[in-house]
Design an enzyme around this catalytic site. Structure first.
Site, PDB file in Angstrom:
ATOM      1  N   LYS A  29      76.220  18.031  -3.985  1.00  0.00           N
ATOM      2  CA  LYS A  29      75.600  17.005  -4.823  1.00  0.00           C
ATOM      3  C   LYS A  29      76.002  17.202  -6.281  1.00  0.00           C
ATOM      4  O   LYS A  29      76.403  16.247  -6.961  1.00  0.00           O
ATOM      5  CB  LYS A  29      74.074  17.096  -4.664  1.00  0.00           C
ATOM      6  CG  LYS A  29      73.326  15.889  -5.147  1.00  0.00           C
ATOM      7  CD  LYS A  29      71.817  16.062  -4.935  1.00  0.00           C
ATOM      8  CE  LYS A  29      71.439  15.956  -3.466  1.00  0.00           C
ATOM      9  NZ  LYS A  29      70.055  16.441  -3.223  1.00  0.00           N
ATOM     10  N   ARG A  98      66.615  18.901  -7.895  1.00  0.00           N
ATOM     11  CA  ARG A  98      67.166  18.525  -6.588  1.00  0.00           C
ATOM     12  C   ARG A  98      68.020  19.626  -5.997  1.00  0.00           C
ATOM     13  O   ARG A  98      68.898  20.165  -6.649  1.00  0.00           O
ATOM     14  CB  ARG A  98      68.034  17.268  -6.745  1.00  0.00           C
ATOM     15  CG  ARG A  98      67.394  16.197  -7.588  1.00  0.00           C
ATOM     16  CD  ARG A  98      68.390  15.111  -7.968  1.00  0.00           C
ATOM     17  NE  ARG A  98      68.883  14.355  -6.819  1.00  0.00           N
ATOM     18  CZ  ARG A  98      69.868  13.476  -6.915  1.00  0.00           C
ATOM     19  NH1 ARG A  98      70.487  13.268  -8.078  1.00  0.00           N
ATOM     20  NH2 ARG A  98      70.263  12.823  -5.844  1.00  0.00           N
ATOM     21  N   GLY A 107      67.734  16.367   4.728  1.00  0.00           N
ATOM     22  CA  GLY A 107      66.297  16.551   4.903  1.00  0.00           C
ATOM     23  C   GLY A 107      65.848  17.987   5.029  1.00  0.00           C
ATOM     24  O   GLY A 107      64.683  18.263   5.286  1.00  0.00           O
ATOM     25  N   MET A 109      66.225  20.557   2.715  1.00  0.00           N
ATOM     26  CA  MET A 109      65.755  21.266   1.530  1.00  0.00           C
ATOM     27  C   MET A 109      65.006  20.324   0.607  1.00  0.00           C
ATOM     28  O   MET A 109      64.759  19.192   0.941  1.00  0.00           O
ATOM     29  CB  MET A 109      66.917  21.977   0.882  1.00  0.00           C
ATOM     30  CG  MET A 109      67.310  23.166   1.749  1.00  0.00           C
ATOM     31  SD  MET A 109      68.623  24.092   1.061  1.00  0.00           S
ATOM     32  CE  MET A 109      69.795  22.825   0.805  1.00  0.00           C
ATOM     33  N   ARG A 343      78.898  11.071  -1.860  1.00  0.00           N
ATOM     34  CA  ARG A 343      79.657  12.096  -1.131  1.00  0.00           C
ATOM     35  C   ARG A 343      80.510  11.374  -0.086  1.00  0.00           C
ATOM     36  O   ARG A 343      80.236  10.216   0.246  1.00  0.00           O
ATOM     37  CB  ARG A 343      78.734  13.096  -0.451  1.00  0.00           C
ATOM     38  CG  ARG A 343      77.965  12.482   0.670  1.00  0.00           C
ATOM     39  CD  ARG A 343      76.905  13.377   1.231  1.00  0.00           C
ATOM     40  NE  ARG A 343      75.934  12.492   1.835  1.00  0.00           N
ATOM     41  CZ  ARG A 343      74.677  12.795   2.078  1.00  0.00           C
ATOM     42  NH1 ARG A 343      74.216  13.971   1.766  1.00  0.00           N
ATOM     43  NH2 ARG A 343      73.877  11.928   2.625  1.00  0.00           N
ATOM     44  N   HIS A 459      70.969  28.947  25.905  1.00  0.00           N
ATOM     45  CA  HIS A 459      71.509  29.174  27.235  1.00  0.00           C
ATOM     46  C   HIS A 459      71.970  27.849  27.857  1.00  0.00           C
ATOM     47  O   HIS A 459      73.090  27.723  28.345  1.00  0.00           O
ATOM     48  CB  HIS A 459      70.438  29.834  28.103  1.00  0.00           C
ATOM     49  CG  HIS A 459      70.862  30.048  29.529  1.00  0.00           C
ATOM     50  ND1 HIS A 459      70.629  29.119  30.521  1.00  0.00           N
ATOM     51  CD2 HIS A 459      71.509  31.070  30.117  1.00  0.00           C
ATOM     52  CE1 HIS A 459      71.123  29.574  31.659  1.00  0.00           C
ATOM     53  NE2 HIS A 459      71.655  30.757  31.452  1.00  0.00           N
ATOM     54  N   SER A 786     103.942  32.844  30.661  1.00  0.00           N
ATOM     55  CA  SER A 786     102.855  31.897  30.446  1.00  0.00           C
ATOM     56  C   SER A 786     101.565  32.702  30.360  1.00  0.00           C
ATOM     57  O   SER A 786     101.234  33.446  31.280  1.00  0.00           O
ATOM     58  CB  SER A 786     102.787  30.889  31.589  1.00  0.00           C
ATOM     59  OG  SER A 786     101.699  30.023  31.390  1.00  0.00           O
ATOM     60  N   CYS A 854      98.574  28.664  29.797  1.00  0.00           N
ATOM     61  CA  CYS A 854      98.035  27.753  30.802  1.00  0.00           C
ATOM     62  C   CYS A 854      96.558  27.997  31.087  1.00  0.00           C
ATOM     63  O   CYS A 854      96.017  27.497  32.043  1.00  0.00           O
ATOM     64  CB  CYS A 854      98.846  27.845  32.092  1.00  0.00           C
ATOM     65  SG  CYS A 854      98.782  29.465  32.866  1.00  0.00           S
ATOM     66  N   TYR A 874     104.795  25.827  24.317  1.00  0.00           N
ATOM     67  CA  TYR A 874     103.949  24.747  24.833  1.00  0.00           C
ATOM     68  C   TYR A 874     102.557  25.262  25.172  1.00  0.00           C
ATOM     69  O   TYR A 874     102.346  26.466  25.321  1.00  0.00           O
ATOM     70  CB  TYR A 874     104.572  24.097  26.074  1.00  0.00           C
ATOM     71  CG  TYR A 874     104.612  24.978  27.299  1.00  0.00           C
ATOM     72  CD1 TYR A 874     103.515  25.038  28.178  1.00  0.00           C
ATOM     73  CD2 TYR A 874     105.728  25.759  27.596  1.00  0.00           C
ATOM     74  CE1 TYR A 874     103.544  25.859  29.290  1.00  0.00           C
ATOM     75  CE2 TYR A 874     105.752  26.578  28.707  1.00  0.00           C
ATOM     76  CZ  TYR A 874     104.655  26.624  29.550  1.00  0.00           C
ATOM     77  OH  TYR A 874     104.668  27.438  30.648  1.00  0.00           O
TER      78      TYR A 874
END
Ligand code: ADP
Ligand code: MG
Ligand code: MG
Length: 902
Positions: A29, A98, A107, A109, A343, A459, A786, A854, A874
């Site tokens: 801000k 602020r 929302g 702080m 912002r 979890h 690979s 892979c 790749y």
């Protein structure tokens, strides 16, 4: 001496001193208020106290030395700029205090408005506002309310009740119908609430108000909800917040004043236009608090054309300056517009693509920048089916979008019930307060998981993401009664068997069945939407950015596929070959019988017969895949899992045998099977007889697979189809293993391809830590590497994925031992180091060695960047992840400065 140094440290910056790139120090801000000030936009004057001051305050509980003096000096400058003194009884300067951290935490702080008002200055404020008593007392009661709640922890409801009482006594419903006398009375009521809870009078000294408010904003960094939010959003805990002190401007001075919020484009769709809300005669927090109904911003044009036009031109200016969608907060004081915040705005995944495309069209950014502005996680989100939402469906609760997708099903409250109903073919949503390892079966059976507690690392969230299952966690509006098999939300009771719909992207929960729509982006990838002829801004933007990513990227993208259908789909998604074709599914279904014969063979003859029967089946599988991939490389992995996985489970077999014996049936065959299963039983199958070890122990097994591959290639060649098979040996830890397999394989290939030459490469997986550490030796015998990063992660960490993800990962995430599951995103420092070592030493031994990956990490955005950095050729991932990998491989180039790293 230490004090001396601290005094010299600069903790306070005037808005004219900062800029938008100083978010670390000034918070988002503050940095943007400074930027707007320096652009010459109408920002009320003010200053920012740095995040460093906050961190110092939080670590000692006191202001760092010198802060108070620096604030005094800045305040004096502010007072002279405004021609008023803070809290002056005759003509008070008022300020807002602020919060503003580096990352926006909406929302979370605190902010206090109207600091500087007291019993005397309220009179002066009224006089200065032309005798507007109502305005002055309204501002004062707001100060006591916000200050009480934020700084002194007075319960907010008490103020709200007092306000309701005042309205009831007067017989009105709207705040605006309270007059000056009513508000004066309310100030008295608020003051007694304040002293009742704090044991002191409301502070009258303006500077004391200011200092206390600043400390409260510092402390709000550590409020429970802020801590929780940071954990969920993976925002570091040690950044601290800056504090902005801003001269107040007033939107509550009458109908010619007001306050509003706006976006420079639609943050949901990205469409151009004016999006915002305006509220006349109100102070900032009213807009979001929903106390009164706001009007669409367009209506401001009728109310105050001059301010409206100015606002539009400022918005255009901000977009041009930030080269992005901005959101803003503004206030109009008696026809004069003030900018209070801006912002770069948050947006949906769809809007991110659309806006990036538009900004390119407008010449504000180039395609590299557009590519940088979107990401693979957003693309992945756009590839899930979505709920088709119209007004009919309103969410009844909102939790955290913990694992994306749109799931619909009947509510169940226990794992057992989930398994039961799923077995009957029902779709179910498992609803729990939180899940634990006992819920695993239910989670597997369910279409989606809904919990009332826990965040992105709970979890439920971790396990659901691992399984690719939709999950909404932490929907705390749900009052769940497990024994009663119901939950209550918004006054409605939902019982077992009722249908709900959950959106794992937005976290929204709906009652009933919300229709699901296929993803347009998938339709485009599938080729059924032509971007050139479609009136769909999203698809056009995706097409354009993907094309650019493909042009930029160095990493090739292959897919993991083991059927012709998967291969075909992956090609449509842009796969440039198959990086992992597993052969084990070719041993399932009606072929199981043959595999049993192979395992139970009593002699070489029986074994050879079984293998001979499998050969043509395997060959046909490969022909189908080679055809689909026409000319693109196909890496075929020789059989990897332990053989007992192809036999019935031990317990079941034992029971069958016992029952059959009881009945006096002939059980010779079952007994043979049973004893084979017993023989092959392993304590730790992950580390047992599997991969190359099987090939070396069971004569003829790998030979049969190699022959099937070579014969398929020859058959294709004869039909004019070019194939590029690459035979990959799994689980190699020592070069000798590979050499043995390779010698036999080369003999077979030479024999099969004598008349019809085809190129067949032989390489290895690097998935055992020892292989990574002896890669220099192994490369002598391998034509390609690979990385199997799933096994490399399991063996690198020493834990098996199936066992641990549900058992303790949540705890490790909570403790910060992992930032993210190492199965989701590659662990750069540990497992990644093995990848680096093997790549460097492999290429040193065999220059130009082709190297890919892979494991599932091949489709993870973060990991793709890592593989780019390491210099792999790749990545290979599941078909659905192919577009994500293409995009991220392009982004990796753009982000490392556009240079080709090899
Ligand atoms: P948040 O970070 O929660 O958006 P802000 O610090 O932006 O909190 O403050 C909330 C609102 O308070 C702002 O949108 C604005 O309307 C109002 N506000 C803040 N400072 C001032 C000020 N100096 N003058 C007038 N209104 C202000
Ligand atoms: Mg704000
Ligand atoms: Mg493996």
């Amino acid at each position: 001496m230490a004090g001396q140094q601290a005094v010299e440290h600069k903790y306070v910056y005037d808005f004219s001193e900062g800029n938008k790139d100083q978010k670390d120090l000034l918070g988002g801000k503050g940095a943007n208020l400074a930027e707007m000030t320096n652009l010459g936009l109408p920002v009320p004057p003010g200053f920012t106290i740095t995040t460093e001051a906050c961190k110092a305050y939080l670590s000692t509980g006191e202001e760092p030395a010198g802060l108070g003096d620096q604030i005094s000096a800045r305040l004096a400058t502010l007072e002279s700029a405004m021609g008023k003194r803070l809290g002056d009884p005759d003509d008070p300067l008022l300020v807002s205090v602020r919060s503003g951290a580096k990352f926006s935490m909406p929302g979370m702080m605190e902010t206090v408005l109207n600091v500087g008002l007291n019993d005397r200055s309220v009179v002066g404020l009224s006089a200065q506002a032309g005798g507007n008593d109502r305005f002055a007392w309204d501002s004062y009661r707001r100060l006591i309310q916000m200050f009480g709640k934020t700084v002194c922890e007075v319960p907010g409801e008490e103020f709200e009740h007092a306000l309701d009482d005042a309205k009831r006594v007067k017989g009105v419903t709207n705040d605006l119908d309270l007059d000056a006398d009513d508000l004066r009375g309310l100030v008295d009521a608020y003051k007694s609430i304040f002293s009742k809870h704090t044991g002191r009078e409301f502070p009258q000294e303006p500077r004391e108000q200011l200092d206390l408010a600043i400390h409260a904003v510092f402390e709000s960094w550590n409020a429970d909800r802020a801590v929780l939010y940071r954990r969920q959003e993976r925002i570091p805990a040690d950044l601290g917040t800056a504090v902005n002190v801003v001269a107040m401007v007033f939107g509550n001075l009458g109908p010619d004043s007001g306050t509003g919020v706006a976006f420079t484009r639609d943050p949901a769709s990205g469409a151009q236009g004016i999006y915002g809300d305006y509220l006349a005669n109100a102070q900032g927090e009213d807009v979001v608090a929903g106390i009164r109904n706001t009007v669409p911003l367009q209506e401001l044009e009728q109310l105050d054309k001059k301010s409206y036009d100015e606002l539009l031109s400022i918005m255009a200016r901000l977009e041009e300056h930030y080269k992005d969608l901005c959101d803003i907060e503004f206030t109009i004081e008696r026809g004069k517009l003030w900018m209070l915040q801006t912002r770069v705005g948050k947006r949906t995944a769809a809007a991110a693509f659309v806006i990036a495309g538009q900004l390119v069209d407008e010449g504000l950014i180039d395609l590299d920048e557009a590519l940088h502005r979107v990401n693979g996680a957003q693309l992945a989100q756009l590839m899930f089916p979505r709920f088709k939402l119209d007004h009919e469906f309103q969410p009844v609760a909102k939790g955290i979008g913990a694992s994306p997708g749109a799931a619909v099903g009947k509510v169940v409250f226990t794992s057992a019930r989930a398994v039961e109903l799923a077995a009957e073919g029902e779709s179910v949503i498992l609803v729990r307060r939180e899940t634990n390892p006992d819920d695993l079966n239910g989670m597997i059976a369910a279409q989606g998981i809904l919990t009332s507690r826990g965040g992105k690392t709970s979890h439920a969230a971790v396990v659901a993401r691992g399984m690719g299952k939709t999950c909404v966690s932490g929907a705390d509006d749900l009052d769940i009664d497990i024994p009663g098999r119901k939950f209550v939300v918004g006054g409605q009771t939902v019982s077992e068997g009722d249908v709900v719909s959950i959106d794992g992207t937005t976290g929204k929960v709906f009652l009933g069945e919300v229709p699901v729509m296929p993803s347009e982006v998938v339709q485009y990838f599938e080729g059924s939407l032509d971007p050139a002829h479609i009136d769909n801004a999203l698809v056009r933007a995706v097409h354009r950015i993907m094309t650019h990513a493909d042009g930029k990227r160095r990493l090739r993208v292959r897919t993991n596929a083991d059927t012709g259908a998967d291969a075909a789909r992956a090609r449509r998604f842009g796969a440039e070959g198959i990086g992992l074709c597993r052969t084990e599914h070719m041993f399932l279904g009606d072929r199981k019988e043959l595999v049993e014969r192979l395992i139970l063979a009593r002699d070489g003859k029986e074994r050879d017969d079984a293998l001979a029967a499998l050969l043509p089946l395997q060959r046909a599988d490969f022909v189908e895949i080679f055809r689909e991939m026409d000319g693109l490389p196909v890496t075929v992995r020789l059989i990897d899992p332990p053989l007992h996985e192809f036999l019935p489970p031990l317990e079941q077999l034992a029971v069958n045998v016992a029952v059959a014996q009881e009945r006096g049936e002939d059980v010779a065959k079952e007994e043979a099977l049973l004893s084979a299963v017993r023989r092959m039983h392993e304590q730790n199958p992950m580390l047992g007889l599997r991969g190359v070890r099987l090939g070396l122990v069971i004569p003829g097994l790998f030979a049969m697979q190699v022959r099937a591959i070579a014969e398929a290639a020859v058959e294709c060649a004869k039909q004019g189809v070019r194939s590029c098979p690459e035979i990959m040996v799994p689980l190699v830890g020592a070069v000798q293993e590979l050499e043995t397999v390779r010698a036999e394989a080369e003999k077979i290939i030479a024999e099969v391809t004598r008349e019809q030459p085809v190129d067949v490469l032989i390489g290895t997986m690097i998935e055992v830590p020892r292989a990574a550490l002896t890669a220099g030796q192994i490369a002598e015998a391998a034509q390609f590497f690979s990385f199997g990063t799933n096994d490399l992660t399991q063996m690198g960490w020493g834990f098996s994925r199936d066992d641990v993800e549900g058992a303790f990962f949540w705890r490790y995430l909570e403790l910060g031992i992992f930032g993210i599951s190492p199965f989701e995103s590659i662990d750069r420092e540990g497992v990644g180091r093995l990848v680096r070592i093997a790549t460097e030493e492999g290429r040193a031994a065999r220059p130009g060695l082709k190297i890919g990956v892979c494991g599932e990490h091949g489709g993870d955005p973060e990991s793709v960047h890592f593989f780019h950095e390491v210099g792999l050729d790749y990545v290979s991932c599941s078909p659905f992840r192919v577009p994500v990998a293409r995009l991220e491989a392009g982004r990796a180039v753009v982000e490392t400065g556009g240079s080709d790293s090899r």
